[in-house]
Scaffold this active site. Structure first.
Site, PDB file in Angstrom:
ATOM      1  N   GLY A 107       0.825  -1.220   0.000  1.00 44.92           N
ATOM      2  CA  GLY A 107       0.000   0.000   0.000  1.00 44.92           C
ATOM      3  C   GLY A 107       0.849   1.255   0.000  1.00 44.92           C
ATOM      4  O   GLY A 107       2.074   1.216   0.085  1.00 44.92           O
ATOM      5  N   ARG A 196      -1.791   0.156  -9.700  1.00 43.79           N
ATOM      6  CA  ARG A 196      -0.700  -0.781  -9.991  1.00 43.79           C
ATOM      7  C   ARG A 196      -1.255  -2.193 -10.163  1.00 43.79           C
ATOM      8  O   ARG A 196      -2.371  -2.478  -9.710  1.00 43.79           O
ATOM      9  CB  ARG A 196       0.280  -0.780  -8.798  1.00 43.79           C
ATOM     10  CG  ARG A 196       0.843   0.587  -8.499  1.00 43.79           C
ATOM     11  CD  ARG A 196       1.051   0.777  -6.998  1.00 43.79           C
ATOM     12  NE  ARG A 196       1.418   2.168  -6.707  1.00 43.79           N
ATOM     13  CZ  ARG A 196       2.656   2.627  -6.667  1.00 43.79           C
ATOM     14  NH1 ARG A 196       3.664   1.791  -6.836  1.00 43.79           N
ATOM     15  NH2 ARG A 196       2.900   3.888  -6.439  1.00 43.79           N
ATOM     16  N   ASP A 272       4.081  -4.461  -7.487  1.00 38.97           N
ATOM     17  CA  ASP A 272       3.509  -3.233  -6.917  1.00 38.97           C
ATOM     18  C   ASP A 272       4.128  -1.992  -7.547  1.00 38.97           C
ATOM     19  O   ASP A 272       3.667  -0.876  -7.290  1.00 38.97           O
ATOM     20  CB  ASP A 272       3.685  -3.207  -5.391  1.00 38.97           C
ATOM     21  CG  ASP A 272       5.132  -3.422  -4.963  1.00 38.97           C
ATOM     22  OD1 ASP A 272       5.697  -4.474  -5.312  1.00 38.97           O
ATOM     23  OD2 ASP A 272       5.699  -2.548  -4.307  1.00 38.97           O
ATOM     24  N   ASP A 282       7.495   4.695  -9.748  1.00 39.84           N
ATOM     25  CA  ASP A 282       8.332   4.430  -8.577  1.00 39.84           C
ATOM     26  C   ASP A 282       9.819   4.368  -8.911  1.00 39.84           C
ATOM     27  O   ASP A 282      10.406   3.294  -9.056  1.00 39.84           O
ATOM     28  CB  ASP A 282       7.896   3.140  -7.857  1.00 39.84           C
ATOM     29  CG  ASP A 282       6.687   3.386  -6.968  1.00 39.84           C
ATOM     30  OD1 ASP A 282       6.059   4.452  -7.109  1.00 39.84           O
ATOM     31  OD2 ASP A 282       6.373   2.520  -6.135  1.00 39.84           O
TER      32      ASP A 282
HETATM   33  P1  AMP Z   1       9.213   0.674  -2.942  1.00 44.56           P
HETATM   34  O1  AMP Z   1      10.298  -0.336  -2.841  1.00 44.56           O
HETATM   35  O2  AMP Z   1       9.688   2.101  -2.830  1.00 44.56           O
HETATM   36  O3  AMP Z   1       8.354   0.485  -4.150  1.00 44.56           O
HETATM   37  O4  AMP Z   1       8.267   0.486  -1.670  1.00 44.56           O
HETATM   38  C1  AMP Z   1       7.668  -0.737  -1.337  1.00 44.56           C
HETATM   39  C2  AMP Z   1       6.676  -0.504  -0.232  1.00 44.56           C
HETATM   40  O5  AMP Z   1       7.307   0.059   0.911  1.00 44.56           O
HETATM   41  C3  AMP Z   1       5.533   0.429  -0.575  1.00 44.56           C
HETATM   42  O6  AMP Z   1       4.400  -0.042   0.093  1.00 44.56           O
HETATM   43  C4  AMP Z   1       6.014   1.746  -0.015  1.00 44.56           C
HETATM   44  O7  AMP Z   1       4.954   2.627   0.274  1.00 44.56           O
HETATM   45  C5  AMP Z   1       6.696   1.296   1.268  1.00 44.56           C
HETATM   46  N1  AMP Z   1       7.721   2.227   1.730  1.00 44.56           N
HETATM   47  C6  AMP Z   1       8.944   2.442   1.206  1.00 44.56           C
HETATM   48  N2  AMP Z   1       9.621   3.348   1.936  1.00 44.56           N
HETATM   49  C7  AMP Z   1       8.813   3.724   2.946  1.00 44.56           C
HETATM   50  C8  AMP Z   1       8.936   4.623   4.051  1.00 44.56           C
HETATM   51  N3  AMP Z   1      10.045   5.333   4.246  1.00 44.56           N
HETATM   52  N4  AMP Z   1       7.891   4.749   4.878  1.00 44.56           N
HETATM   53  C9  AMP Z   1       6.769   4.035   4.698  1.00 44.56           C
HETATM   54  N5  AMP Z   1       6.591   3.165   3.700  1.00 44.56           N
HETATM   55  C10 AMP Z   1       7.592   3.007   2.824  1.00 44.56           C
HETATM   56 MG    MG Z   2       6.787   1.069  -4.869  1.00 43.31          MG
END
Ligand code: AMP
Ligand code: MG
Length: 516
Positions: A107, A196, A272, A282
């Site tokens: 999410g 997504r 995702d 992303d």
């Molecule tokens: P990503 O690898 O950036 O696509 O992120 C994967 C998941 O981790 C997604 O659900 C993001 O919203 C969550 N996420 C990544 N970094 C953070 C953060 N600093 N705080 C909260 N959620 C995060």
């Molecule tokens: Mg992501």
């Protein structure tokens, strides 16, 4: 609070909106789906926000007044410190496969959807604080990765690669802990939709078929209305959900062809991070290739090389299977549904190589010429030649374009293409083949087309790094300069030749991980 961003349903007696407000009228979009799909919550404020940059083009598309964008009110809004009137901030829920493994619920852990503008753009604030989907995260994004996302969004758009966009980048001195203590930033992202593959997987895996159907119907109605149109889906038995799968597969195939042609590595192709609209979404450890290494892994955390450059098209296909799996309960039951889903995915296998071939032909100056038997081997041998010496991918194509055009570039993108090789005999033999192929062609015209297909400037890692270093010291001018060049990457910009040069030695030591 002044009526900055008003709903388009407001009565004529509402107070006249400010310049920014007029354009950002909201309408109900994703919010229509209902509470199962998101959690409403406001962004969490950041202290002492500051403008870093914004995209003039995106502001124009949104109808935002430049003067208003410079106002204190706009800064407060795009730093997440003020919810604009009529916005309906929410974090959406999705799940996904990460590195090939089912990861369960994810999410929007740090992105908040402000809503959808009357013009059909969803606006998100990334880094706007924790949400119910933050898991162990702090809901923040650091300046370093936000600069990369901001620049990449606009650079990809400049290259003509489908992508989510970035309207604004704001920063705050608020400390954010990563490997070391950094500072917070917020990227205002814009796209017709941020849905997504993982949004579908979320409901399918929980066996929540009604919500799955609601989501699919919404996406079809809003973005793929042709999937309801039986004649166009006849091959798939008039099945709208199979048609949706096929349409997404075709868009994804075209996206992969563009990534490969421009030497773009995404780095984290989890389901995702796959857009239902076939957009690049992303930006984390992404990279544009320096030297052409087909096995290049840009994500320091990807120890197995799952998302290596040359694996991207196959991974996209794997991800499409996940989407197909998720849509299966809507497509039908049992064996016939499986057969339809497979039939919907099948066109990817032709569409991707066809789109890549077309893109590479354009890069080689063959776009206007009827395809000949020797063309495919010529395209393949070109890539083989580049891989042998890891020739600089961007400089090669740019110098080649000038060679064919008979023009001179400026800076290091000028100069004989042969000089990029150690084995000059092999390179010369290859170039003679291309010249022979272009013998009957209108070379100046082919060259001009090549200069419009082969950028002089891409967002190389070291360029991003230099902009980040300066920004961390409070100087955003390098970033803004780089942004301006990347927005028009096919133009010469002779004053900025330094941004088109070979990467410095230290570029190969830059390690970009998932940390952001
Ligand atoms: P990503 O690898 O950036 O696509 O992120 C994967 C998941 O981790 C997604 O659900 C993001 O919203 C969550 N996420 C990544 N970094 C953070 C953060 N600093 N705080 C909260 N959620 C995060
Ligand atoms: Mg992501």
């Amino acid at each position: 609070m002044p009526a900055t961003l008003a709903r388009d349903t407001e009565t004529p007696s509402s107070p006249p909106p400010s310049a920014g407000a007029q354009a950002l009228a909201w309408r109900a979009g994703f919010a229509r789906l209902g509470d199962a799909f998101f959690t409403r919550l406001p962004p969490r404020p950041l202290p002492s926000p500051q403008w870093v940059s914004h995209s003039r083009d995106m502001a124009r598309r949104l109808g935002l007044d430049e003067g208003w964008l410079r106002s204190a009110e706009a800064l407060e809004i795009f730093a997440g410190n003020r919810v604009p009137d009529g916005a309906d901030p929410m974090a959406t829920v999705y799940s996904g496969h990460q590195f090939g493994v089912w990861a369960g619920q994810l999410g929007d852990g740090r992105a908040l959807l402000l809503g959808e503008t009357a013009g059909g753009y969803e606006i998100q604030l990334k880094g706007a604080g924790p949400t119910p989907y933050s898991r162990m995260g702090d809901g923040r994004a650091v300046l370093r990765s936000s600069i990369r996302e901001f620049l990449a969004s606009e650079a990809m758009h400049g290259l003509g690669i489908p992508t989510t966009r970035a309207l604004a980048l704001t920063a705050s001195p608020q400390p954010v802990r990563r490997e070391e203590v950094e500072t917070a930033a917020v990227v205002t992202r814009v796209a017709p939709s941020f849905v997504r593959f993982g949004h579908f997987e979320h409901f399918a895996y929980a066996d929540r078929i009604e919500e799955l159907r609601t989501l699919a119907d919404y996406v079809i109605e809003r973005y793929y209305p042709e999937c309801r149109d039986c004649p166009s889906t006849a091959r798939l038995g008039g099945n709208a959900y199979a048609a949706l799968l096929e349409a997404v597969a075709l868009r994804t195939a075209r996206l992969m062809a563009r990534w490969q042609a421009f030497g773009f590595c995404h780095g984290v192709m989890n389901t995702d991070n796959m857009s239902i609209l076939g957009l690049t979404i992303d930006y984390g450890p992404f990279q544009f290739l320096d030297g052409f290494d087909p096995n290049h892994i840009c994500n320091h955390s990807d120890t197995q090389g799952r998302y290596a450059y040359n694996r991207q098209p196959n991974i996209a296909y794997w991800n499409l299977f996940c989407l197909g799996q998720a849509l299966l309960p809507l497509i039908g039951e049992g064996e016939p549904a499986h057969a339809l889903a497979l039939a919907a995915l099948e066109p990817y296998r032709e569409a991707f190589p066809a789109a890549l071939n077309e893109a590479l032909r354009a890069k080689l100056g063959l776009a206007g010429l009827p395809e000949q038997d020797g063309d495919r081997p010529l395209v393949e041998d070109t890539l083989r030649l580049l891989a042998t010496e890891r020739t600089d991918y961007t400089l090669f194509w740019r110098r080649l374009s000038h060679h064919v055009a008979g023009s001179t570039g400026t800076g290091v993108s000028d100069g004989p293409v042969i000089d990029l090789f150690v084995d000059t005999a092999a390179a010369r033999a290859w170039l003679e083949r291309l010249d022979a192929r272009l013998a009957g062609a209108d070379r100046p015209q082919a060259g001009l087309a090549m200069l419009a297909a082969n950028p002089k400037y891409v967002l190389r890692n070291h360029l991003g790094e230099e902009a980040i270093r300066a920004a961390k010291l409070g100087d955003f001018s390098a970033l803004q300069r780089l942004q301006a060049v990347l927005e028009a990457p096919f133009d010469e910009h002779p004053a900025h030749d330094a941004l088109a040069g070979f990467p410095p030695d230290w570029a190969s030591t830059i390690e970009i991980s998932c940390s952001s």
